[in-house]
Write a protein that holds these residues in place. Structure first.
Motif, short mmCIF file in Angstrom:
data_model
loop_
_atom_site.label_atom_id
_atom_site.label_comp_id
_atom_site.label_asym_id
_atom_site.label_seq_id
_atom_site.Cartn_x
_atom_site.Cartn_y
_atom_site.Cartn_z
N VAL A 234 -69.30 9.77 57.87
CA VAL A 234 -70.57 10.65 57.37
C VAL A 234 -71.67 10.60 58.45
O VAL A 234 -72.36 11.50 58.84
N PHE A 235 -71.94 9.62 59.23
CA PHE A 235 -73.02 9.36 59.91
C PHE A 235 -72.77 9.39 61.61
O PHE A 235 -73.67 9.69 62.36
N ALA B 31 -69.92 15.30 63.08
CA ALA B 31 -70.52 16.53 63.56
C ALA B 31 -71.96 16.13 64.09
O ALA B 31 -72.37 16.48 65.12
N PHE B 32 -72.79 15.63 63.02
CA PHE B 32 -74.29 15.31 63.27
C PHE B 32 -74.16 13.85 63.47
O PHE B 32 -73.84 13.13 62.51
N LYS B 33 -74.69 13.57 64.61
CA LYS B 33 -74.79 11.84 64.68
C LYS B 33 -76.20 11.34 64.40
O LYS B 33 -77.10 11.89 64.85
N ASP B 34 -76.27 10.66 63.44
CA ASP B 34 -77.32 9.73 63.25
C ASP B 34 -77.59 8.65 64.40
O ASP B 34 -76.72 7.80 64.63
#
Lengths: 385, 288
Positions: free
Chosen positions: A139-140, A143-146
């Motif tokens: 989730v984190f 593709a989009f890194k938190d």
């Protein structure tokens, strides 16, 4: 002791009396060690500075809607299963500042993240919890890194503990996530107490783990030690308090949105959100905009949210899920079915927290078993497709 | 978005995927009593991010918060972003009150838009209900700009009343084009309205298209889309050729906050535009 090889795959033995050396080794390396502690009548996760901080000699008894601490008749450090906390509270904190913005001639600008992320050492990570971290990674850290999650996650030193007893609400064996620790650990410990002996079998899982192990007084594990571990894990698997048939659940649950069990569970569910907060994989969040008094500086905070709240999903001002049954259906269907579509895995690791911490004792394994039962066509024909 | 992020990261630390980028309001048009169109340009110039018709941005009102708003402008125009906002909640109300010179935060573009590539060479039916015209307008610009690339084009736009029609002057000029039929209908009107009265689905039976080679696009209230999709399917268009733009509240727009789920889909990541064939089972269930 320097003659003992310490590398990935090494199986070594650490005496209980030498356990403080492990904590020292983590401290020397700059880690903030967090692990199980007794607080408010439960075993939760908090800072560990010495071995006495651990719940020595405690165990837990869990059932649907019930959690009790009890004294053990030995001095085990890890003689219990998972409590209401999970490591997500460190990796994906319940409340986190995402950014700060300041008004400027160009409208506003985002200020740099100033505070460094803590370097955690997680002590006592169970197999199901390592699986839960892998799930939240998708989730984190996909593709989009938190950035916060990514940094905390990659820095965190993970000392796993293999479960030598199963809880009454545990079903990791059904979900294929435990009790054996197989991956993602720096070190994995198995606590062995036999007669007067009290020691840990240490499995080295990473270079970092091997490096830390150089500080520890270790001896190679014997055949007997390894057999003892295998026996313990077998016993744990056999004594698992719950089972869940996860085969084909994705299609089954998505295909039964009108099953009468949803209405039934909706009558029992308080929509209190406990299950989602205790769940080590639930990731839903909301944001809060926090301006200072003159509104020239604003902070964006993220905090845990839950699909059990009325306002979670809405169109315009109208809630999409007004009934408890629809919210329970959303949670369960997401966790066990649509998670596969979204992240290529089930969202359930079989830790049993949602069963134990449900105030009315709703049991996910029982609900799934009921949903598996075919209904007469007349009942479900109200429906769909 | 990536380029934007890299730009901002320079010298300011990593804001992650959550930081909005300041844009200035260039102009503001009041469309209806509660709906406003804003034209935005990046503060400090630059071309801004390109988008595909049907995608959306997260718009940020400083000190108030963010909302997901579709692009409603011409995708071929560089340097500006057009968003049509209806004042419903705190954020959209704050956005609606912005005027020229004010700054708004933007991050995006996000999501999957209309299947423009699949539309080429085919008949296209566009059905819009109310504010649902906004996310369809970029694809309407595309249809008009490359009209020869498409077969017959039918545009059916419905609104509750004449006062709630968006982009009124532009629609009037589009309606003069003979290569495309652009029908406008309202649910109810007084005697000053000379146009059609009725719902969009009533226009489907005599719409001109070859169902075997037609792509239908729709956006509007869920019930309007459901009935429109049924009407088009009844005329023989395959459910996989009918595309709906779905709406749900969202906080992150990057499949992390969980709010916008519709069945197995994240509206932000898998949508907002989804084929009817995939979402029909979920549209049929209450409170998904």
């Amino acid at each position: 002791m320097s003659s003992v090889r310490r590398s990935i795959g090494s199986r070594l033995v650490l005496e209980r009396s030498d356990f403080p050396r492990l904590l020292e080794g983590l401290g020397i390396r700059g880690y903030v060690t967090v692990g199980p502690v007794v607080r408010d009548g439960a075993i939760v996760y908090g800072p560990i500075s010495r071995v006495e901080d651990l719940p020595i000699g405690w165990t837990d008894r869990q059932e649907a809607g019930t959690y009790r601490l009890e004294r053990r008749d030995d001095g085990a450090l890890f003689g219990y299963t998972v409590g209401p906390h999970s490591w997500k509270k460190y990796l994906f904190p319940a409340h986190e500042r995402l950014w700060t913005a300041e008004r400027s001639p160009e409208g506003f600008h985002i200020l740099p993240r100033s505070e460094p992320e803590p370097r955690y050492a997680f002590l006592g990570v169970r197999a199901c919890e390592l699986a839960a971290i892998r799930i939240q990674d998708r989730v984190f850290d996909g593709a989009f890194k938190d950035p916060g999650y990514h940094q905390r996650r990659s820095e965190a030193f993970r000392i796993a503990v293999q479960c030598t007893q199963a809880g009454n609400t545990c079903f990791c064996a059904s979900m294929g996530t435990g009790p054996r620790v197989e991956a993602d650990h720096d070190l994995a410990l198995t606590e062995i107490l036999t007669g007067s002996a009290h020691y840990f079998l240490v499995d080295v899982g990473s270079e970092r783990g091997a490096e830390l192990a150089t500080d520890l007084p270790l001896r190679p594990a014997t055949e007997a030690d390894i057999r003892a571990v295998d026996d313990l894990l077998e016993k744990t698997t056999a004594s698992m308090g719950r089972t869940m048939n996860a085969v084909g659940l994705r299609d089954l649950l998505l295909g039964r949105p009108e099953h009468s069990r949803w209405t039934d569970v909706g009558k029992r569910c308080l929509t209190c959100t406990n299950c989602t907060l205790a769940c080590p994989t639930c990731f839903c969040s909301t944001t809060e905009e926090v301006p200072d008094l003159d509104a020239d500086r604003v902070e964006r905070w993220r905090r845990w949210d839950s699909c059990f709240t009325l306002g979670f999903t809405h169109q315009g001002r109208t809630s999409v899920r007004t009934s408890a049954s629809s919210r329970y259906r959303q949670w369960l269907t997401h966790k066990l079915a649509s998670w596969h579509d979204q992240f290529g895995t089930s969202g359930c690791v079989g830790c049993g927290r949602c069963i134990t911490w449900c105030p009315v004792g709703i049991d996910i394994t029982e609900e799934v078993a009921a949903l598996r039962k075919e209904e007469p066509v007349a009942v479900s024909a109200g429906g769909t497709r | 978005m990536r380029e934007f992020a890299a730009e901002l990261a320079t010298g300011t630390g990593d804001p992650g995927p959550y930081a909005p980028f300041p844009h200035r309001v260039i102009s503001r048009t009041k469309e209806t009593a509660d709906t406003t169109t804003l034209v935005l340009a990046p503060v400090g110039g630059g071309k801004g991010a390109r988008f595909s018709p049907g995608q959306f941005n997260m718009l940020y009102a400083f000190g108030v918060g963010e909302a997901a708003i579709s692009m409603s402008g011409d995708p071929s125009e560089e340097g500006t972003l057009v968003h049509t906002v209806r004042a419903v909640g705190n954020v959209s109300t704050a956005l609606s009150r912005l005027g020229p010179g004010d700054v708004v935060g933007v991050r995006g573009p996000y999501g999957k838009g209309w299947p423009v590539d699949q539309m080429r060479g085919k008949d296209v039916v566009v059905m819009a209900g109310g504010l649902g015209l906004a996310p369809l307008r970029p694809v309407i610009y595309e249809l008009y700009a490359h009209r020869e690339d498409y077969g017959r084009v039918e545009i059916i736009y419905g609104s509750r009343s004449p006062a709630e029609l968006l982009y009124y002057d532009e629609i009037q000029s589009w309606r003069t084009r003979t290569d495309t039929r652009f029908q406008v209908t309202v649910d109810s009107a007084d005697r000053n309205w000379y146009g059609d009265v009725g719902v969009v689905t009533q226009r489907v039976p005599d719409a001109r298209f070859d169902p075997a080679r037609t792509i239908a696009l729709m956006c509007g209230p869920e019930i309007m889309m459901k009935l429109s999709a049924q009407a088009l399917e009844a005329r023989g268009i395959a459910p996989s050729d009918i595309w709906l733009s779905m709406e749900r509240n969202m906080k992150c727009a990057i499949a992390q906050c969980g709010h916008c789920q519709f069945g197995p889909y994240f509206i932000c990541r898998d949508g907002p535009v989804l084929p009817y064939a995939r979402i029909r089972p979920f549209l049929a269930v209450r409170e998904v």
